[in-house]
Design a protein around this motif. Structure first.
Motif, PDB file in Angstrom:
ATOM      1  N   ILE A   4       0.762  -1.372   0.031  1.00 34.74           N
ATOM      2  CA  ILE A   4       0.019   0.016   0.048  1.00 34.74           C
ATOM      3  C   ILE A   4       0.618   1.241   0.206  1.00 34.74           C
ATOM      4  N   ASN A   5       2.058   1.107   0.789  1.00 34.64           N
ATOM      5  CA  ASN A   5       2.923   2.383   0.998  1.00 34.64           C
ATOM      6  C   ASN A   5       3.461   2.560  -0.495  1.00 34.64           C
ATOM      7  N   ARG A   6       3.871   1.527  -1.051  1.00 36.21           N
ATOM      8  CA  ARG A   6       4.516   1.602  -2.515  1.00 36.21           C
ATOM      9  C   ARG A   6       3.510   2.456  -3.443  1.00 36.21           C
ATOM     10  N   CYS A   7       2.071   1.994  -3.266  1.00 36.30           N
ATOM     11  CA  CYS A   7       1.261   2.555  -4.178  1.00 36.30           C
ATOM     12  C   CYS A   7       0.953   4.185  -3.776  1.00 36.30           C
ATOM     13  N   LEU A   8       1.012   4.459  -2.538  1.00 35.85           N
ATOM     14  CA  LEU A   8       0.879   5.743  -2.195  1.00 35.85           C
ATOM     15  C   LEU A   8       2.088   6.466  -2.812  1.00 35.85           C
ATOM     16  N   SER A   9       3.142   6.191  -2.877  1.00 36.55           N
ATOM     17  CA  SER A   9       4.324   6.984  -3.093  1.00 36.55           C
ATOM     18  C   SER A   9       4.153   7.262  -4.525  1.00 36.55           C
ATOM     19  N   PHE A  10       3.323   6.669  -5.557  1.00 34.78           N
ATOM     20  CA  PHE A  10       3.616   7.156  -6.765  1.00 34.78           C
ATOM     21  C   PHE A  10       2.039   7.295  -7.291  1.00 34.78           C
ATOM     22  N   ALA A  11       1.110   6.925  -6.531  1.00 37.51           N
ATOM     23  CA  ALA A  11      -0.502   7.368  -7.134  1.00 37.51           C
ATOM     24  C   ALA A  11      -0.745   8.814  -7.367  1.00 37.51           C
ATOM     25  N   GLU A  12      -1.295   8.961  -8.501  1.00 32.98           N
ATOM     26  CA  GLU A  12      -1.546  10.412  -8.857  1.00 32.98           C
ATOM     27  C   GLU A  12      -3.274  10.508  -8.326  1.00 32.98           C
ATOM     28  N   ARG A  13      -3.860   9.700  -8.313  1.00 34.22           N
ATOM     29  CA  ARG A  13      -5.232   9.310  -8.363  1.00 34.22           C
ATOM     30  C   ARG A  13      -5.467   8.840  -6.714  1.00 34.22           C
ATOM     31  N   PRO A  14      -7.014   8.933  -6.282  1.00 35.94           N
ATOM     32  CA  PRO A  14      -7.312   8.454  -5.174  1.00 35.94           C
ATOM     33  C   PRO A  14      -6.850   6.868  -5.156  1.00 35.94           C
ATOM     34  N   LEU A  15      -6.456   6.346  -3.928  1.00 35.33           N
ATOM     35  CA  LEU A  15      -6.118   4.889  -4.075  1.00 35.33           C
ATOM     36  C   LEU A  15      -7.233   3.931  -3.496  1.00 35.33           C
ATOM     37  N   ILE A  16      -7.580   3.015  -4.245  1.00 33.95           N
ATOM     38  CA  ILE A  16      -8.684   2.333  -3.510  1.00 33.95           C
ATOM     39  C   ILE A  16      -7.873   0.940  -3.169  1.00 33.95           C
ATOM     40  N   THR A  17      -7.845   0.504  -1.963  1.00 31.84           N
ATOM     41  CA  THR A  17      -7.193  -0.969  -1.577  1.00 31.84           C
ATOM     42  C   THR A  17      -8.232  -1.906  -1.531  1.00 31.84           C
ATOM     43  N   LEU A  18      -8.358  -2.925  -2.073  1.00 35.07           N
ATOM     44  CA  LEU A  18      -9.458  -4.196  -1.909  1.00 35.07           C
ATOM     45  C   LEU A  18      -8.693  -5.338  -1.820  1.00 35.07           C
ATOM     46  N   ASP A  19      -9.487  -6.131  -0.726  1.00 35.31           N
ATOM     47  CA  ASP A  19      -8.884  -7.646  -0.635  1.00 35.31           C
ATOM     48  C   ASP A  19      -9.556  -8.517  -1.632  1.00 35.31           C
ATOM     49  N   ASP A  20      -8.807  -9.348  -2.200  1.00 36.18           N
ATOM     50  CA  ASP A  20      -9.293 -10.410  -3.072  1.00 36.18           C
ATOM     51  C   ASP A  20     -10.407 -11.098  -2.731  1.00 36.18           C
ATOM     52  N   ASP A  21     -10.696 -11.064  -1.411  1.00 33.18           N
ATOM     53  CA  ASP A  21     -11.931 -12.060  -0.899  1.00 33.18           C
ATOM     54  C   ASP A  21     -13.079 -11.022  -0.564  1.00 33.18           C
ATOM     55  N   THR A  22     -13.062  -9.981  -1.333  1.00 34.39           N
ATOM     56  CA  THR A  22     -14.137  -9.038  -1.055  1.00 34.39           C
ATOM     57  C   THR A  22     -14.979  -8.797  -2.308  1.00 34.39           C
ATOM     58  N   THR A  23     -16.321  -8.837  -2.049  1.00 37.08           N
ATOM     59  CA  THR A  23     -17.382  -8.734  -3.276  1.00 37.08           C
ATOM     60  C   THR A  23     -17.826  -7.214  -3.040  1.00 37.08           C
ATOM     61  N   VAL A  24     -17.552  -6.595  -4.093  1.00 36.26           N
ATOM     62  CA  VAL A  24     -18.318  -5.345  -4.195  1.00 36.26           C
ATOM     63  C   VAL A  24     -19.527  -5.412  -5.016  1.00 36.26           C
ATOM     64  N   GLU A  25     -20.395  -4.351  -4.648  1.00 38.04           N
ATOM     65  CA  GLU A  25     -21.871  -4.508  -5.388  1.00 38.04           C
ATOM     66  C   GLU A  25     -22.205  -3.157  -5.367  1.00 38.04           C
ATOM     67  N   GLY A  26     -23.457  -2.823  -6.201  1.00 37.15           N
ATOM     68  CA  GLY A  26     -24.007  -1.707  -6.237  1.00 37.15           C
ATOM     69  C   GLY A  26     -23.392  -0.477  -6.622  1.00 37.15           C
ATOM     70  N   ASN A  27     -23.552   0.642  -5.538  1.00 37.60           N
ATOM     71  CA  ASN A  27     -22.993   1.881  -5.773  1.00 37.60           C
ATOM     72  C   ASN A  27     -21.749   2.268  -5.352  1.00 37.60           C
ATOM     73  N   TRP A  28     -21.037   1.039  -4.537  1.00 34.92           N
ATOM     74  CA  TRP A  28     -19.934   1.320  -3.809  1.00 34.92           C
ATOM     75  C   TRP A  28     -18.871   2.224  -4.262  1.00 34.92           C
ATOM     76  N   PHE A  29     -18.622   2.257  -5.637  1.00 38.59           N
ATOM     77  CA  PHE A  29     -17.647   3.105  -6.160  1.00 38.59           C
ATOM     78  C   PHE A  29     -17.934   4.586  -6.202  1.00 38.59           C
ATOM     79  N   ASN A  30     -19.395   4.766  -6.805  1.00 41.56           N
ATOM     80  CA  ASN A  30     -19.579   6.159  -6.804  1.00 41.56           C
ATOM     81  C   ASN A  30     -19.786   6.902  -5.343  1.00 41.56           C
ATOM     82  N   ALA A  31     -20.455   6.102  -4.691  1.00 42.99           N
ATOM     83  CA  ALA A  31     -20.565   6.487  -3.129  1.00 42.99           C
ATOM     84  C   ALA A  31     -18.944   6.883  -2.525  1.00 42.99           C
ATOM     85  N   MET A  32     -18.154   6.055  -2.568  1.00 36.97           N
ATOM     86  CA  MET A  32     -16.646   6.260  -2.159  1.00 36.97           C
ATOM     87  C   MET A  32     -16.033   7.596  -2.773  1.00 36.97           C
TER      88      MET A  32
END
Length: 255
Positions: A72-100
């Motif tokens: 996560i720190n490596r990504c924070l060091s170069f990310a120019e956009r908001p960084l979303i961290t997502l566990d691979d055992d997580t299921t996203v659904e609905g409007n999660w992205f728009n809401a965040m």
């Protein structure tokens, strides 16, 4: 970060077209060829709508030296956009992205998290508190609008403020996320929970590792000493008392 050819082929099958991405999404996985990871990516692409996202897949291959906090720190060091961290055992659904993404426009917000559900359990967490022993106490109450909380389950986070980094030295696997949000709170950068839902297996990959219990206890001890025994955690609770939701206040008063 290295590009993984398998992921490129996988995304090509889904006809992902290159556009200007609005967010980076980091997904760490021990098995990039497995169904768990592939389903995670499919769910992301299915729910982000017309937005394009930059998926950063890190295949750790069960490497015993792997550190989620470090990646996560490596990504924070170069990310120019908001960084979303997502566990691979997580299921996203609905409007999660728009809401965040909508809440991330708040200039004060440091981290945006979702409510978390678990299969055969229901609502698992709308945010997290800690008792004096350093054990997490989940606030489980449906919300209809964004709320502030000291900590939250980190299976699906959007990190907007890049003032701090995850503590890679004090924690091996656990509590680095809560340490991160509390460090932000101390500087006036809040954690916001949005009324969007994700489903999380929780410990799905780490459950296979025998050293998990020992790791949990070690990290909890370090967290307890830094935040609870020092009084820093309680000061955050007290200084921001008017910001907490009524249900969260009631839970805070009882632990």
């Amino acid at each position: 970060m290295n590009t993984i050819p398998y992921l490129e082929r996988f995304l090509m099958k889904l006809n992902l077209k290159p556009k200007a991405a609005v967010a980076d999404i980091l997904i760490c996985t021990p098995d990039i060829t497995g169904d768990l990871f592939k389903q995670c990516v499919r769910n992301v692409l299915r729910t982000v709508g017309s937005y394009n996202v930059h998926i950063i897949a890190l295949h750790n291959g069960w490497d015993p030296t792997f550190s989620h906090a470090h990646e996560i720190n490596r990504c924070l060091s170069f990310a120019e956009r908001p960084l979303i961290t997502l566990d691979d055992d997580t299921t996203v659904e609905g409007n999660w992205f728009n809401a965040m993404m909508e809440v991330s426009l708040d200039p004060s917000a440091s981290v945006v998290a979702t409510t978390v559900y678990r299969k055969n359990y229901g609502l698992w967490s709308t945010g997290a508190l800690f008792d004096k022993k350093g054990d997490a106490v989940m606030w489980r109450e449906p919300i209809k609008q964004p709320v502030y909380m000291p900590c939250a389950a980190s299976c699906c986070w959007l990190i907007r403020k890049k003032v701090f980094r995850m503590n890679e030295i004090l924690y091996k696997k656990y509590h680095f996320d809560s340490d991160f949000t509390l460090s932000n709170w101390e500087q006036g950068y809040p954690l916001v929970i949005v009324p969007a839902t994700v489903f999380h297996i929780s410990g799905g990959q780490m459950k296979k590792k025998p050293e998990r219990v020992k790791c949990i206890e070690s990290d909890k001890c370090n967290f307890r000493e830094k935040w609870l025994e020092s009084g820093r955690y309680q000061k955050i609770i007290t200084d921001n008392w008017n910001k907490w939701a009524p249900g969260a206040k009631a839970l805070m008063s009882g632990i």
